[in-house]
Design an enzyme around this catalytic site. Structure first.
Site, PDB file in Angstrom:
ATOM      1  N   CYS A   1      52.367  41.449  21.468  1.00  0.00           N
ATOM      2  CA  CYS A   1      51.272  42.401  21.231  1.00  0.00           C
ATOM      3  C   CYS A   1      51.817  43.678  20.560  1.00  0.00           C
ATOM      4  O   CYS A   1      52.687  44.364  21.132  1.00  0.00           O
ATOM      5  CB  CYS A   1      50.578  42.744  22.546  1.00  0.00           C
ATOM      6  SG  CYS A   1      50.145  41.276  23.514  1.00  0.00           S
TER       7      CYS A   1
ATOM      8  N   CYS B   1      52.130  47.100  22.401  1.00  0.00           N
ATOM      9  CA  CYS B   1      52.580  47.169  23.795  1.00  0.00           C
ATOM     10  C   CYS B   1      54.062  47.498  23.967  1.00  0.00           C
ATOM     11  O   CYS B   1      54.936  46.801  23.445  1.00  0.00           O
ATOM     12  CB  CYS B   1      52.274  45.858  24.508  1.00  0.00           C
ATOM     13  SG  CYS B   1      52.645  45.958  26.281  1.00  0.00           S
TER      14      CYS B   1
ATOM     15  N   CYS C   1      44.543  48.905  40.882  1.00  0.00           N
ATOM     16  CA  CYS C   1      44.714  47.859  39.877  1.00  0.00           C
ATOM     17  C   CYS C   1      46.192  47.534  39.681  1.00  0.00           C
ATOM     18  O   CYS C   1      46.995  48.421  39.368  1.00  0.00           O
ATOM     19  CB  CYS C   1      44.080  48.307  38.570  1.00  0.00           C
ATOM     20  SG  CYS C   1      44.229  47.059  37.282  1.00  0.00           S
TER      21      CYS C   1
ATOM     22  N   CYS D   1      41.889  45.126  41.864  1.00  0.00           N
ATOM     23  CA  CYS D   1      41.829  44.651  40.485  1.00  0.00           C
ATOM     24  C   CYS D   1      43.239  44.198  40.115  1.00  0.00           C
ATOM     25  O   CYS D   1      44.224  44.741  40.628  1.00  0.00           O
ATOM     26  CB  CYS D   1      41.368  45.791  39.573  1.00  0.00           C
ATOM     27  SG  CYS D   1      41.397  45.362  37.823  1.00  0.00           S
TER      28      CYS D   1
ATOM     29  N   CYS E   1      36.563  42.497  34.109  1.00  0.00           N
ATOM     30  CA  CYS E   1      36.887  43.777  33.478  1.00  0.00           C
ATOM     31  C   CYS E   1      37.512  43.419  32.136  1.00  0.00           C
ATOM     32  O   CYS E   1      38.587  42.816  32.088  1.00  0.00           O
ATOM     33  CB  CYS E   1      37.873  44.551  34.354  1.00  0.00           C
ATOM     34  SG  CYS E   1      38.488  46.070  33.584  1.00  0.00           S
TER      35      CYS E   1
ATOM     36  N   ARG F   1      34.930  52.381  30.908  1.00  0.00           N
ATOM     37  CA  ARG F   1      36.120  53.063  31.408  1.00  0.00           C
ATOM     38  C   ARG F   1      36.845  53.796  30.286  1.00  0.00           C
ATOM     39  O   ARG F   1      37.290  53.179  29.319  1.00  0.00           O
ATOM     40  CB  ARG F   1      37.070  52.046  32.048  1.00  0.00           C
ATOM     41  CG  ARG F   1      36.387  51.155  33.055  1.00  0.00           C
ATOM     42  CD  ARG F   1      37.233  49.957  33.389  1.00  0.00           C
ATOM     43  NE  ARG F   1      38.473  50.368  33.988  1.00  0.00           N
ATOM     44  CZ  ARG F   1      38.601  50.718  35.253  1.00  0.00           C
ATOM     45  NH1 ARG F   1      37.561  50.684  36.042  1.00  0.00           N
ATOM     46  NH2 ARG F   1      39.753  51.085  35.731  1.00  0.00           N
TER      47      ARG F   1
END
Ligand code: SAM
Ligand code: DTB
Ligand code: SF4
Length: 336
Positions: free
Chosen positions: A76, A79, A116, A147, A207, A279
């Site tokens: 990614c 990231c 989370c 989460c 989510c 969010r």
């Protein structure tokens, strides 16, 4: 299509029930029309939808913890935890259950309602799942919402997480299908949709959101929102991340997104997914109070709370408390 047709695209009305299966499919060009509205018109529409569905001054607070940091096998482009990029993020082993519980208790003490747990995995292994299940059970036992974001999941894993007491699973589409290949090559868009379907089928809340400011054009930004809004039903929770540019990642030098375009993205997410928690996620540390206030006005009603996201920073708790106070906002006290 011009601006006057907008009322026909999405009449403002209260949905029958929260997250009822959405009968409406959003065309990318209709979402683009929303993005191109005059700013005040867009904000007004978003605020109307927001007030029909939520207490406009309540904000849900989630604290993130990286339970497994760095060394990820995916590429990614945004990231810092990908093994493909040299960012200085160390590859660490998974945290012990006790460390996670300690962090969750601290988050609960400072007012977070949801905890989370994030891991830098393409997907969890069977052995990883044994520990994660213990973590979820323990955090659930504290009375917090739970989460997790662990990468791709199979059916067995979604059942394990549900049975452990996981309320939400975060798995982002990240961007539009058309732009996706410019950012990630090691798994495809379909893989992400499949995981979201499995999470939904297992009965957990979804989510899912994305990142803006990665060099996508307006149609691609609208494409992300249309994809999310057309999930049936759309996610209960939609994180909109502003790219955090980390040295060593391929996107480190990309041009900054105009902050008002970030606010527009929040507003369009609110209008297209009226009952979702939108969010205001990564990138808040780099945002002024004024831009954050506009995001709340645009319909954001959830933030990450605590000094750390996964590997990058987030505003200090005192700064967030002061900001919410200044805006007359307060933490959402209920569930979801
Ligand atoms: N490895 C799992 C996965 O990719 O699904 C879970 C963790 S991953 C870090 C969770 C999400 O964080 C990504 O999907 C992405 O949307 C977001 N993210 C990662 N790096 C980011 C960055 N530099 N700026 C903004 N968001 C980022
Ligand atoms: C999401 O959409 N954003 C959070 C959470 N889900 C897991 C992660 C943001 C990560 C930002 C980069 C970092 O701290 O490593
Ligand atoms: Fe790995 Fe997730 Fe980062 Fe992609 S976003 S490199 S899957 S940790």
């Amino acid at each position: 299509m011009n601006i006057q047709t907008i009322e026909f695209i999405r009449p403002i009305k209260k949905p029958a029930e929260p997250n009822a299966a959405s009968s409406q499919r959003w065309k990318v060009e209709d979402v683009e029309v929303l993005f191109k509205l005059p700013f005040a018109d867009l904000m007004f529409r978003a605020q109307q939808v927001h007030r029909e569905n939520f207490d406009p001054n309540a904000v849900q607070l989630s604290t993130l913890l990286s339970i497994k940091t760095g060394g990820c096998s995916e590429d990614c482009g945004y990231c810092p935890q990908s093994a493909f990029h040299s960012t200085g993020v160390e590859n660490r082993k998974m945290l012990e259950v006790g460390e996670v519980v300690k962090a969750a208790k601290a988050a609960q003490q400072s007012g977070a309602g949801r905890f989370c747990m994030g891991a830098a995995w393409r997907e969890p292994s069977d052995a990883d799942m044994l520990s994660v299940v213990e973590m979820v059970k323990a955090v659930h036992g504290l009375g917090m919402e739970t989460c997790a974001t662990l990468g791709m999941l199979n059916d067995k894993q979604t059942s394990q997480l549900r049975d452990a007491g996981l309320d939400y699973y975060n798995h982002n589409l990240d961007t539009s299908p058309e732009f996706y290949g410019d950012i990630i090559s090691t798994r495809d868009y379909r893989d992400r949709l499949d995981t979201l379907e499995r999470v939904r089928k297992a009965g957990m809340h979804v989510c899912s959101g994305g990142i803006v400011g990665m060099g996508e054009n307006l149609a691609q930004r609208a494409g992300l929102i249309a994809q999310l809004a057309n999930l049936d039903p759309y996610p209960e929770s939609v994180p909109i991340n502003n790219l955090v540019k980390v040295e060593g990642t391929p996107l480190a030098k990309i041009e900054d997104l105009d902050p008002l375009d970030f606010v527009r993205t929040i507003a369009v997410a609110r209008i297209t997914m009226p009952t979702a928690r939108v969010r205001l996620s990564a990138g808040r540390q780099q945002m002024s109070d004024a831009i954050q206030a506009l995001c709340f006005l645009a319909g954001a009603n959830s933030i990450f709370y605590g000094e750390q996201l996964l590997t990058t920073g987030n505003p200090e708790v005192e700064r967030d408390r002061a900001l919410l106070d200044k805006l007359g906002m307060y933490p959402f006290a209920g569930k979801h």
